[in-house]
Design a protein around this motif. Sequence first.
Motif, short mmCIF file in Angstrom:
data_model
loop_
_atom_site.label_atom_id
_atom_site.label_comp_id
_atom_site.label_asym_id
_atom_site.label_seq_id
_atom_site.Cartn_x
_atom_site.Cartn_y
_atom_site.Cartn_z
N ILE A 111 1.07 -1.28 0.34
CA ILE A 111 -0.18 0.28 -0.43
C ILE A 111 1.18 1.38 0.11
O ILE A 111 2.03 1.35 0.86
CB ILE A 111 -1.31 -0.19 1.79
CG1 ILE A 111 -2.20 1.29 1.27
CG2 ILE A 111 0.19 -0.37 2.49
CD1 ILE A 111 -2.91 1.14 2.00
N ARG A 112 0.45 2.43 -0.79
CA ARG A 112 1.66 3.84 -1.06
C ARG A 112 0.47 4.39 0.04
O ARG A 112 -0.76 4.49 -0.65
CB ARG A 112 1.38 4.14 -2.32
CG ARG A 112 2.58 5.21 -2.05
CD ARG A 112 2.82 5.27 -3.04
NE ARG A 112 3.93 6.91 -3.42
CZ ARG A 112 5.65 6.99 -3.25
NH1 ARG A 112 5.64 5.59 -2.66
NH2 ARG A 112 5.90 7.46 -3.13
N LEU A 113 0.48 5.32 1.09
CA LEU A 113 0.50 6.52 1.57
C LEU A 113 -0.48 7.75 1.11
O LEU A 113 0.46 7.30 0.57
CB LEU A 113 0.40 6.64 3.52
CG LEU A 113 0.69 5.27 4.78
CD1 LEU A 113 0.99 5.62 5.30
CD2 LEU A 113 -0.89 5.02 4.50
N PRO A 114 -1.04 8.05 1.35
CA PRO A 114 -1.69 9.37 0.11
C PRO A 114 -1.10 10.31 1.19
O PRO A 114 0.03 9.94 2.38
CB PRO A 114 -3.45 9.65 0.48
CG PRO A 114 -3.29 9.02 1.48
CD PRO A 114 -2.95 8.03 1.79
N GLU A 115 0.19 11.23 0.67
CA GLU A 115 1.14 12.28 0.35
C GLU A 115 0.33 13.48 1.35
O GLU A 115 -0.82 13.92 1.08
CB GLU A 115 1.39 13.25 -0.11
CG GLU A 115 2.55 11.78 -0.98
CD GLU A 115 3.10 12.60 -1.79
OE1 GLU A 115 3.28 13.88 -2.09
OE2 GLU A 115 4.61 11.73 -2.72
#
Length: 494
Positions: A111-115
């Motif tokens: 998963i990639r977290l939103p900035e």
Amino acid sequence: MGDGSAVPGVPPSAVDVDISAVAWGADRTMSDLETGMWRMEEAEPRLRSPIVAVDVLDRPPDWDRLVRAHEWASHVVPRIRMRVVEPALPLANPVFAVDPEFDLGFHLRRIRLPEPATFDHGLQICRTLATEPFDRARPPWIAMLIEGLDDGRALYMVKTHHSMTDGLGGIQLMALLHSRRAEPTPDKPDRLPPPPEQLTPVSALGKGIGEELARLPGRIGGLIRDAVGAATTATASPVQATKDVLGYANSVRRIATPPATHGSPLLAGRGLGRWFGVVEVGLPELKRAAHAAGCSVNDAYLAALLGGFRRYHTAHGLEVDSIPVGMPVSLRTAADASGGNHFAAGRFAGPAGDLEPAERMRQVRAIVLGLREEPALDVIDLAAPLLSRLPSRALAGWYLSQSSGLDLQASNVAGVPVPVYLAGARIERMFPFGPAPGCAVMATLISHVGTCCIGVNLDTAAVTEPALFMTCLQEGLDEVVALGGPGNGEDDTP
């Protein structure tokens, strides 16, 4: 995930040994203790018992390499591919069998977290995943890579069911599979993955009963040897034999009796909500503080936790003299196979009153040393064959009646003292989060390359202000560390 160079004093990695001899989790049938942990959470969700490890990586690892590393690990440690098969009748314990539909993509996630994303945001994802129940038709573990942290780092989380292993078994597995260098290891040893198994509940029942029957002569032989030994002692020294029997009976009473203190009204709630927090301290600093009071690192750690509890109560205008504490005590011996669960549960009244930190540390030390010397410390393990045969709801009710009276459970596990890597990324910290089945707070310490990493798992129905609690815990740790003052690290007092 390994590099072929053995490190003195550190368990070997899988590339340092003959991997055909690697036997982590080789016992295919759950022990009675593990059976109880696996079954009772179905009747009582508050008793779910995931063990969670969160690695803080200096950068995101190479994803393709990470996938290949997990595939390799599932060859080296077949338990990674095994699901739990319940027998058709609860007369036997569950059996681990190779999942015929094993899908690495289900277990290893990304998963990639939103900035902009912080470490705390990543920890929230870990907490959410930790509270979700396992798919009991699949191998009971999940791993997730969390990218997108604003400082360029990444998190790698692994969640396993407690029935697979305890904390020390988890460290054994970590040491076996983590790499000791960033670069790939060419031509590392491998073996074929275990073939799928079509084990049915009926087959599991037959296998379990067969293994019980196979173990029966050994158990009967042990009972006969114990009986003969007791009879010999009684004949030679009846007074000493009577003392031994009475001593063990009194030890059973002490172990079975709840701590001589009541749980705090401030922490009385119990629920399904969980909250993860972390604190850390240098291992040399904690050793110096312990040495200043003539105590061990574990004593200093427990004293810091208790000091944090006192500060949390003071912040709410309350005073507390002691709190009920649970502490797992390892029963592992050199002869025990790696993996699995080999521990006993000790309970005591933890001194949380307004004490000088050195005095609190010394009181903790006296209590813990006395607990470790209890002859009946393993009485629950001895009773496990009977407890595991109880209906799940009855077993869950009994366990909850024991654990819900604890405000704190604390565990301390020695980690790997050398730098380790995950698919090219260096593991900077390794935070453990033990299960909190019924207690208010579960705190777990792992030492990692000179840093004590403490993961705190809070029941949010009990600790309603988690951020304040973590601040108080940090202050309790600072108070203890201040005892050591500046200087060079010293050896831990046993």
